[in-house]
Design a protein around this motif. Structure first.
Motif, PDB file in Angstrom:
ATOM      1  N   LEU A 110      13.650  30.804  28.885  1.00  0.00           N
ATOM      2  CA  LEU A 110      14.660  30.620  29.163  1.00  0.00           C
ATOM      3  C   LEU A 110      16.237  31.116  29.359  1.00  0.00           C
ATOM      4  O   LEU A 110      17.300  29.877  30.015  1.00  0.00           O
ATOM      5  CB  LEU A 110      14.996  31.701  27.148  1.00  0.00           C
ATOM      6  N   ALA A 111      15.515  31.588  30.343  1.00  0.00           N
ATOM      7  CA  ALA A 111      17.000  31.560  31.602  1.00  0.00           C
ATOM      8  C   ALA A 111      16.613  30.892  32.558  1.00  0.00           C
ATOM      9  O   ALA A 111      17.720  30.342  32.597  1.00  0.00           O
ATOM     10  CB  ALA A 111      16.185  33.592  31.904  1.00  0.00           C
ATOM     11  N   ILE A 112      15.559  30.227  32.795  1.00  0.00           N
ATOM     12  CA  ILE A 112      15.460  29.443  33.793  1.00  0.00           C
ATOM     13  C   ILE A 112      15.812  28.037  33.411  1.00  0.00           C
ATOM     14  O   ILE A 112      16.616  27.312  33.878  1.00  0.00           O
ATOM     15  CB  ILE A 112      14.164  29.522  34.427  1.00  0.00           C
ATOM     16  N   PHE A 113      15.184  27.474  32.319  1.00  0.00           N
ATOM     17  CA  PHE A 113      15.009  26.129  31.915  1.00  0.00           C
ATOM     18  C   PHE A 113      16.361  26.151  30.193  1.00  0.00           C
ATOM     19  O   PHE A 113      17.267  24.979  31.088  1.00  0.00           O
ATOM     20  CB  PHE A 113      14.482  26.183  30.996  1.00  0.00           C
ATOM     21  N   LEU A 137      16.165  41.473  24.454  1.00  0.00           N
ATOM     22  CA  LEU A 137      17.128  40.717  24.430  1.00  0.00           C
ATOM     23  C   LEU A 137      18.526  41.125  25.338  1.00  0.00           C
ATOM     24  O   LEU A 137      19.032  40.994  25.595  1.00  0.00           O
ATOM     25  CB  LEU A 137      18.214  41.067  23.132  1.00  0.00           C
ATOM     26  N   VAL A 138      17.708  42.370  25.337  1.00  0.00           N
ATOM     27  CA  VAL A 138      18.748  42.900  26.883  1.00  0.00           C
ATOM     28  C   VAL A 138      18.343  42.109  27.997  1.00  0.00           C
ATOM     29  O   VAL A 138      19.036  41.152  29.330  1.00  0.00           O
ATOM     30  CB  VAL A 138      18.280  44.575  27.216  1.00  0.00           C
ATOM     31  N   GLY A 139      16.891  41.429  28.328  1.00  0.00           N
ATOM     32  CA  GLY A 139      16.864  40.917  29.381  1.00  0.00           C
ATOM     33  C   GLY A 139      16.983  39.254  28.789  1.00  0.00           C
ATOM     34  O   GLY A 139      17.585  39.024  30.177  1.00  0.00           O
ATOM     35  N   THR A 140      17.159  38.554  27.840  1.00  0.00           N
ATOM     36  CA  THR A 140      18.271  37.842  27.619  1.00  0.00           C
ATOM     37  C   THR A 140      19.206  37.237  28.191  1.00  0.00           C
ATOM     38  O   THR A 140      19.682  37.079  29.503  1.00  0.00           O
ATOM     39  CB  THR A 140      18.405  37.001  26.424  1.00  0.00           C
ATOM     40  N   VAL A 141      20.231  38.320  27.714  1.00  0.00           N
ATOM     41  CA  VAL A 141      21.302  38.763  28.535  1.00  0.00           C
ATOM     42  C   VAL A 141      21.274  38.752  29.958  1.00  0.00           C
ATOM     43  O   VAL A 141      22.238  38.331  30.828  1.00  0.00           O
ATOM     44  CB  VAL A 141      22.017  40.030  27.909  1.00  0.00           C
ATOM     45  N   ALA A 142      20.270  39.731  30.376  1.00  0.00           N
ATOM     46  CA  ALA A 142      20.443  40.184  31.841  1.00  0.00           C
ATOM     47  C   ALA A 142      20.192  39.034  32.541  1.00  0.00           C
ATOM     48  O   ALA A 142      20.874  38.543  33.795  1.00  0.00           O
ATOM     49  CB  ALA A 142      19.547  41.215  32.076  1.00  0.00           C
ATOM     50  N   PHE A 143      19.012  37.739  32.303  1.00  0.00           N
ATOM     51  CA  PHE A 143      18.915  37.029  33.177  1.00  0.00           C
ATOM     52  C   PHE A 143      19.055  35.394  33.251  1.00  0.00           C
ATOM     53  O   PHE A 143      19.654  34.724  33.396  1.00  0.00           O
ATOM     54  CB  PHE A 143      17.476  36.624  32.617  1.00  0.00           C
ATOM     55  N   ALA A 144      20.539  35.734  31.936  1.00  0.00           N
ATOM     56  CA  ALA A 144      21.126  34.757  31.848  1.00  0.00           C
ATOM     57  C   ALA A 144      21.829  33.809  33.146  1.00  0.00           C
ATOM     58  O   ALA A 144      22.175  32.794  33.104  1.00  0.00           O
ATOM     59  CB  ALA A 144      22.199  34.814  30.336  1.00  0.00           C
ATOM     60  N   PRO A 145      22.711  34.846  33.362  1.00  0.00           N
ATOM     61  CA  PRO A 145      23.523  34.218  35.016  1.00  0.00           C
ATOM     62  C   PRO A 145      22.328  34.143  36.318  1.00  0.00           C
ATOM     63  O   PRO A 145      22.850  33.450  36.748  1.00  0.00           O
ATOM     64  CB  PRO A 145      24.062  35.893  35.545  1.00  0.00           C
ATOM     65  N   MET A 146      21.482  34.570  35.730  1.00  0.00           N
ATOM     66  CA  MET A 146      20.592  33.591  37.232  1.00  0.00           C
ATOM     67  C   MET A 146      19.653  32.275  36.832  1.00  0.00           C
ATOM     68  O   MET A 146      20.253  31.013  37.457  1.00  0.00           O
ATOM     69  CB  MET A 146      18.763  34.473  37.006  1.00  0.00           C
ATOM     70  N   GLY A 147      19.535  32.151  35.028  1.00  0.00           N
ATOM     71  CA  GLY A 147      19.465  30.568  34.689  1.00  0.00           C
ATOM     72  C   GLY A 147      21.515  30.020  34.959  1.00  0.00           C
ATOM     73  O   GLY A 147      21.440  28.656  35.806  1.00  0.00           O
ATOM     74  N   PHE A 148      22.643  30.309  34.988  1.00  0.00           N
ATOM     75  CA  PHE A 148      23.627  29.588  35.246  1.00  0.00           C
ATOM     76  C   PHE A 148      23.926  29.749  36.599  1.00  0.00           C
ATOM     77  O   PHE A 148      24.975  28.520  37.277  1.00  0.00           O
ATOM     78  CB  PHE A 148      24.994  30.759  34.946  1.00  0.00           C
ATOM     79  N   GLY A 149      23.072  30.337  37.995  1.00  0.00           N
ATOM     80  CA  GLY A 149      23.399  30.122  38.997  1.00  0.00           C
ATOM     81  C   GLY A 149      22.843  29.329  39.345  1.00  0.00           C
ATOM     82  O   GLY A 149      23.529  28.383  40.664  1.00  0.00           O
ATOM     83  N   LEU A 150      21.490  28.842  39.405  1.00  0.00           N
ATOM     84  CA  LEU A 150      20.776  27.437  39.042  1.00  0.00           C
ATOM     85  C   LEU A 150      21.397  26.841  38.825  1.00  0.00           C
ATOM     86  O   LEU A 150      21.658  25.582  39.354  1.00  0.00           O
ATOM     87  CB  LEU A 150      19.653  27.749  38.366  1.00  0.00           C
ATOM     88  N   ALA A 151      21.962  26.437  38.115  1.00  0.00           N
ATOM     89  CA  ALA A 151      22.465  24.744  37.697  1.00  0.00           C
ATOM     90  C   ALA A 151      23.837  24.523  37.944  1.00  0.00           C
ATOM     91  O   ALA A 151      24.002  23.579  38.559  1.00  0.00           O
ATOM     92  CB  ALA A 151      23.011  25.674  35.943  1.00  0.00           C
ATOM     93  N   PHE A 152      24.505  25.505  38.658  1.00  0.00           N
ATOM     94  CA  PHE A 152      25.866  25.334  39.728  1.00  0.00           C
ATOM     95  C   PHE A 152      26.055  25.949  41.002  1.00  0.00           C
ATOM     96  O   PHE A 152      26.232  24.716  41.888  1.00  0.00           O
ATOM     97  CB  PHE A 152      27.038  26.321  38.999  1.00  0.00           C
TER      98      PHE A 152
END
Length: 289
Positions: A96-99, A171-186
């Motif tokens: 979820l985080a990466i894709f 759920l903690v991991g979902t929130v923690a890794f969200a910025p990793m995906g956003f970082g990839l996006a930008f």
């Protein structure tokens, strides 16, 4: 094994409203967020193959690799099938985080959708918060479906306490890794995001022990693993479903206390959050120039 990333479908009505036409009151920040989460969920439902990729793949992987190992008991009494529920659910969170956060947001950025949103009265925090909220719902759905398969097809014992602790860790991991995906996006070019996402996703999943015991990996990978946030995330998730002795027997690693693992996840959130914020600001600045 990586899920399919499918361009988001934006509803005509939502797009028209976001671009400036009159809209109904949202009920403040909570109503605004709820409306945006609803839009995210509708977009997913309108692309069924997206849901199959995100939700179906962990279930299929459990059917292929989890059911055959269910019924085996670790010394502390934990069913290996329950451990594998945790493993494939953790895999889904990283996916979820990466894709979802990474590749999909990069695609929307490439189509100019974020540029349009920045020209509307809608605050951008609602866009990002809705992505995270939708991912939290998907995490719960995936976890429930994998557990349903484990119970229905293999009779894996279900205990409420460990199951709730494990869900909390996910759920903690979902929130923690969200910025990793956003970082990839930008930080990545939109057309390159999917390729980079796959290059990140598979090594992180394998080296963190989601598919095979860490003790079976080559020594060089076992030496690298403790420096990966996904490794500590995995230990936190497994620690929710089983006592430390069973985690060590299952994966060859003593999980230790949960506090250092939570610190790793918090540091991951802050580090990649800063990178994502910088990338977003850079993207917005380029559009103004």
């Amino acid at each position: 094994m990586s899920p399919m990333s499918t361009p988001t479908v934006i509803e005509t009505a939502d797009r028209t409203a976001a671009e400036g036409s009159p809209s109904r009151p949202t009920g403040g920040p909570v109503g605004l967020l709820a409306a945006q989460v609803g839009a995210e969920l509708r977009q997913m439902v309108r692309v069924p193959e997206y849901l199959v990729g995100i939700v179906g793949v962990p279930v299929i992987l459990y059917a292929m690799f989890g059911l055959s190992n269910a019924g085996q008991r670790l010394p502390g009494g934990t069913d290996v099938g329950a451990m594998l529920v945790a493993s494939f659910s953790a895999y889904a969170v990283v996916s979820l985080a990466i894709f979802t956060f990474g590749v999909d947001v990069a695609a929307e950025r490439g189509r100019g959708w974020l540029r349009r949103l920045r020209c509307t009265p809608m605050p951008m925090w609602a866009y990002f918060a809705a992505k995270i909220a939708a991912a939290l719902l998907l995490t719960v759905l995936i976890y429930v479906l994998v557990w349903a398969l484990a119970i229905g097809a293999a009779g894996v014992p279900f205990e409420v306490g460990p199951a709730v602790r494990t869900l909390g860790a996910l759920l903690v991991g979902t929130v923690a890794f969200a910025p990793m995906g956003f970082g990839l996006a930008f930080l990545a070019r939109p057309k390159a995001a999917a390729a980079i996402g796959n290059l990140l996703f598979l090594p992180l999943s394998f080296v963190s022990g989601f598919f095979t015991s860490l003790s079976s990996l080559p020594q060089i990978l076992r030496d690298v693993a403790p420096y990966l946030p996904t490794y500590h995330f995995g230990l936190l998730v497994w620690g929710g479903v089983a006592p430390a002795g069973d985690v060590q027997r299952f994966n060859g690693i003593d999980p230790g206390p949960a506090a250092p693992q939570l610190v790793w996840l918090a540091a991951t959130f802050l580090l990649f959050g800063a990178l994502a914020a910088w990338g977003y600001a850079r993207d917005a600045r380029r559009e103004r120039e």
